[in-house]
Design a protein around this motif. Structure first.
Motif, PDB file in Angstrom:
ATOM      1  N   GLY A 163       0.807  -1.215   0.000  1.00  0.00           N
ATOM      2  CA  GLY A 163       0.000   0.000   0.000  1.00  0.00           C
ATOM      3  C   GLY A 163       0.840   1.265   0.000  1.00  0.00           C
ATOM      4  N   ARG A 164       1.946   1.228   0.725  1.00  0.00           N
ATOM      5  CA  ARG A 164       2.789   2.416   0.796  1.00  0.00           C
ATOM      6  C   ARG A 164       3.397   2.722  -0.570  1.00  0.00           C
ATOM      7  NH1 ARG A 164       7.919   3.691   2.105  1.00  0.00           N
ATOM      8  NH2 ARG A 164       8.113   5.816   2.896  1.00  0.00           N
ATOM      9  N   CYS A 165       3.918   1.683  -1.237  1.00  0.00           N
ATOM     10  CA  CYS A 165       4.494   1.887  -2.566  1.00  0.00           C
ATOM     11  C   CYS A 165       3.429   2.365  -3.550  1.00  0.00           C
ATOM     12  CB  CYS A 165       5.165   0.619  -3.069  1.00  0.00           C
ATOM     13  SG  CYS A 165       6.763   0.310  -2.280  1.00  0.00           S
ATOM     14  N   ARG A 166       2.222   1.784  -3.445  1.00  0.00           N
ATOM     15  CA  ARG A 166       1.134   2.232  -4.318  1.00  0.00           C
ATOM     16  C   ARG A 166       0.886   3.725  -4.156  1.00  0.00           C
ATOM     17  NH1 ARG A 166      -2.647  -1.784  -6.298  1.00  0.00           N
ATOM     18  NH2 ARG A 166      -1.630  -3.770  -6.003  1.00  0.00           N
ATOM     19  N   SER A 167       0.956   4.176  -2.898  1.00  0.00           N
ATOM     20  CA  SER A 167       0.667   5.594  -2.660  1.00  0.00           C
ATOM     21  C   SER A 167       1.799   6.485  -3.178  1.00  0.00           C
ATOM     22  CB  SER A 167       0.428   5.840  -1.167  1.00  0.00           C
ATOM     23  OG  SER A 167       1.651   5.735  -0.469  1.00  0.00           O
ATOM     24  N   LEU A 168       2.980   5.895  -3.362  1.00  0.00           N
ATOM     25  CA  LEU A 168       4.116   6.682  -3.875  1.00  0.00           C
ATOM     26  C   LEU A 168       4.123   6.779  -5.403  1.00  0.00           C
ATOM     27  CD1 LEU A 168       6.974   5.388  -1.532  1.00  0.00           C
ATOM     28  CD2 LEU A 168       5.964   7.686  -1.545  1.00  0.00           C
ATOM     29  N   ILE A 169       3.339   5.918  -6.063  1.00  0.00           N
ATOM     30  CA  ILE A 169       3.243   5.981  -7.528  1.00  0.00           C
ATOM     31  C   ILE A 169       2.221   7.056  -7.870  1.00  0.00           C
ATOM     32  CG2 ILE A 169       2.702   4.676  -9.637  1.00  0.00           C
ATOM     33  CD1 ILE A 169       5.051   3.463  -8.317  1.00  0.00           C
ATOM     34  N   GLY A 178       2.742  -6.238 -14.995  1.00  0.00           N
ATOM     35  CA  GLY A 178       2.135  -5.612 -16.172  1.00  0.00           C
ATOM     36  C   GLY A 178       0.705  -5.190 -15.893  1.00  0.00           C
ATOM     37  N   THR A 179      -0.001  -6.005 -15.133  1.00  0.00           N
ATOM     38  CA  THR A 179      -1.391  -5.687 -14.799  1.00  0.00           C
ATOM     39  C   THR A 179      -1.453  -4.482 -13.864  1.00  0.00           C
ATOM     40  OG1 THR A 179      -1.916  -8.009 -15.021  1.00  0.00           O
ATOM     41  CG2 THR A 179      -3.523  -6.651 -13.861  1.00  0.00           C
ATOM     42  N   PHE A 180      -0.554  -4.477 -12.864  1.00  0.00           N
ATOM     43  CA  PHE A 180      -0.487  -3.323 -11.955  1.00  0.00           C
ATOM     44  C   PHE A 180      -0.200  -2.032 -12.728  1.00  0.00           C
ATOM     45  CE2 PHE A 180       2.284  -0.451  -9.550  1.00  0.00           C
ATOM     46  CZ  PHE A 180       1.426  -0.088  -8.524  1.00  0.00           C
ATOM     47  N   MET A 181       0.798  -2.091 -13.618  1.00  0.00           N
ATOM     48  CA  MET A 181       1.156  -0.887 -14.382  1.00  0.00           C
ATOM     49  C   MET A 181       0.022  -0.459 -15.301  1.00  0.00           C
ATOM     50  SD  MET A 181       5.163  -1.501 -15.264  1.00  0.00           S
ATOM     51  CE  MET A 181       6.346  -1.832 -13.958  1.00  0.00           C
ATOM     52  N   ALA A 182      -0.663  -1.441 -15.902  1.00  0.00           N
ATOM     53  CA  ALA A 182      -1.783  -1.113 -16.793  1.00  0.00           C
ATOM     54  C   ALA A 182      -2.897  -0.410 -16.020  1.00  0.00           C
ATOM     55  CB  ALA A 182      -2.311  -2.380 -17.454  1.00  0.00           C
ATOM     56  N   GLU A 183      -3.124  -0.849 -14.786  1.00  0.00           N
ATOM     57  CA  GLU A 183      -4.149  -0.182 -13.963  1.00  0.00           C
ATOM     58  C   GLU A 183      -3.761   1.272 -13.696  1.00  0.00           C
ATOM     59  OE1 GLU A 183      -5.329  -4.295 -11.647  1.00  0.00           O
ATOM     60  OE2 GLU A 183      -4.321  -2.699 -10.531  1.00  0.00           O
ATOM     61  N   ARG A 184      -2.470   1.486 -13.479  1.00  0.00           N
ATOM     62  CA  ARG A 184      -2.031   2.864 -13.258  1.00  0.00           C
ATOM     63  C   ARG A 184      -2.151   3.676 -14.549  1.00  0.00           C
ATOM     64  NH1 ARG A 184      -1.242   2.735  -7.648  1.00  0.00           N
ATOM     65  NH2 ARG A 184      -1.256   4.987  -7.956  1.00  0.00           N
ATOM     66  N   LEU A 185      -1.831   3.067 -15.672  1.00  0.00           N
ATOM     67  CA  LEU A 185      -1.973   3.773 -16.953  1.00  0.00           C
ATOM     68  C   LEU A 185      -3.424   4.181 -17.183  1.00  0.00           C
ATOM     69  CD1 LEU A 185       0.219   1.886 -19.583  1.00  0.00           C
ATOM     70  CD2 LEU A 185       0.814   3.792 -18.102  1.00  0.00           C
ATOM     71  N   ASP A 186      -4.328   3.341 -16.736  1.00  0.00           N
ATOM     72  CA  ASP A 186      -5.752   3.608 -16.951  1.00  0.00           C
ATOM     73  C   ASP A 186      -6.228   4.819 -16.157  1.00  0.00           C
ATOM     74  OD1 ASP A 186      -8.258   3.191 -18.046  1.00  0.00           O
ATOM     75  OD2 ASP A 186      -8.873   1.828 -16.447  1.00  0.00           O
ATOM     76  N   THR A 187      -5.456   5.251 -15.153  1.00  0.00           N
ATOM     77  CA  THR A 187      -5.847   6.434 -14.368  1.00  0.00           C
ATOM     78  C   THR A 187      -5.244   7.721 -14.939  1.00  0.00           C
ATOM     79  OG1 THR A 187      -3.946   6.370 -12.871  1.00  0.00           O
ATOM     80  CG2 THR A 187      -5.837   5.004 -12.262  1.00  0.00           C
ATOM     81  N   LEU A 190       2.021   6.448 -24.205  1.00  0.00           N
ATOM     82  CA  LEU A 190       1.642   6.278 -22.803  1.00  0.00           C
ATOM     83  C   LEU A 190       2.649   5.326 -22.163  1.00  0.00           C
ATOM     84  CD1 LEU A 190      -0.478   6.911 -20.618  1.00  0.00           C
ATOM     85  CD2 LEU A 190      -1.830   5.000 -21.485  1.00  0.00           C
ATOM     86  N   THR A 191       3.341   5.793 -21.118  1.00  0.00           N
ATOM     87  CA  THR A 191       4.310   4.928 -20.447  1.00  0.00           C
ATOM     88  C   THR A 191       4.019   4.883 -18.950  1.00  0.00           C
ATOM     89  OG1 THR A 191       6.005   6.595 -19.876  1.00  0.00           O
ATOM     90  CG2 THR A 191       6.084   5.655 -22.104  1.00  0.00           C
ATOM     91  N   PHE A 192       4.492   3.813 -18.312  1.00  0.00           N
ATOM     92  CA  PHE A 192       4.341   3.723 -16.874  1.00  0.00           C
ATOM     93  C   PHE A 192       5.150   4.830 -16.194  1.00  0.00           C
ATOM     94  CE2 PHE A 192       5.996   1.924 -12.824  1.00  0.00           C
ATOM     95  CZ  PHE A 192       4.823   2.035 -12.107  1.00  0.00           C
TER      96      PHE A 192
END
Ligand SMILES: [Zn+2]
Ligand SMILES: [Zn+2]
Length: 246
Positions: free
Chosen positions: A32-38, A103-112, A234-236
């Motif tokens: 969760g902490r790393c997620r919040s840093l992205i 890849g799935t995690f990064m794709a979810e971030r790209l979608d935002t 579009l890049t991560f």
């Protein structure tokens, strides 16, 4: 919990791929902490290439040095975050350590990532930056394609394998910016069977990291020469400052 279960939990305790700390959620690759840093790059951004403007120019008459040399059909670039901790670790884990699930995690971030309105409306097709044949043999996958495939699935777009590396081209990683530019000129080829599919299209080109832009410029030129109308990127992560030379 039995003794064996306890030992297994200890040995196989899920670790976050960003910071290496134990994670509570065994299904999560990133804590969760790393997620919040992205986080998205801090505004103001260049409206075209998405580069944070920092203190490089006044609002009026601003001319972005990053994208002024880009071909006209390279419409825009956006990234989900800057290449800082823990994004750099995640990129490394996906690229070199076989963590394809990222890849799935990064794709979810790209979608935002907020895309310019025309880009959001027009891009039906997703392409990825191809890797070299040698890398593909060695690793068994192309990290950019893994992200692009997941992003296409998440957003209802279609992944089109439009690009391949020209034979004999080498990887970019160890090169300085000027050498990168020379190295990628002519490095990409159209996969001929996709020519009809991309004709007249505004393509969304996905990669893990945007560094100097040399690679996406070369890819966009190849796609447009083959009949694509324009290309957005579009890049991560986005490399800035010192990161761009390594
Ligand atoms: Zn973490
Ligand atoms: Zn720019």
């Amino acid at each position: 919990m039995g003794l064996l279960d306890g030992l297994l939990t200890l040995v196989l305790a899920p670790r976050c791929l960003g910071c290496g700390d134990a994670t509570r959620d065994p299904a999560a690759l990133v804590c969760g902490r790393c997620r919040s840093l992205i986080r998205p790059p801090p505004p103001p951004l260049c409206p075209r290439c998405g580069m944070p403007r920092l203190r490089t120019g006044r609002a009026a008459g601003f001319r972005c040095q990053e994208c002024m040399e880009w071909p006209a059909g390279l419409r825009s670039a956006r990234s989900a975050c800057l290449l800082h901790h823990p994004a750099d670790a995640l990129v490394h884990q996906l690229k070199y350590r076989g963590w394809r699930g990222l890849g799935t995690f990064m794709a979810e971030r790209l979608d935002t990532v907020p895309l310019p309105a025309d880009v959001a409306a027009e891009t039906r097709l997703v392409a990825s930056v191809p890797t070299t044949e040698a890398r593909l043999r060695e690793r068994g996958y192309n990290q950019a394609e893994v992200v692009a495939r997941a992003y296409a699935a998440t957003t209802g777009r279609t992944l089109v394998p439009a690009l391949r590396r020209a034979p004999g081209t080498s990887s970019q990683t160890t090169l300085q910016p000027v050498a990168r530019m020379a190295n990628v000129a002519g490095a990409f080829r159209l996969v001929e069977t996709t020519k009809n599919e991309i004709a007249g299209e505004h393509l969304l080109l996905v990669d893990d990291v945007l560094t100097t832009g040399a690679t996406v410029v070369a890819c966009a030129e190849t796609l447009m020469a083959a009949g694509a109308r324009c290309v957005s990127v579009l890049t991560f992560a986005r490399a800035v400052g010192r990161r761009r030379t390594n």
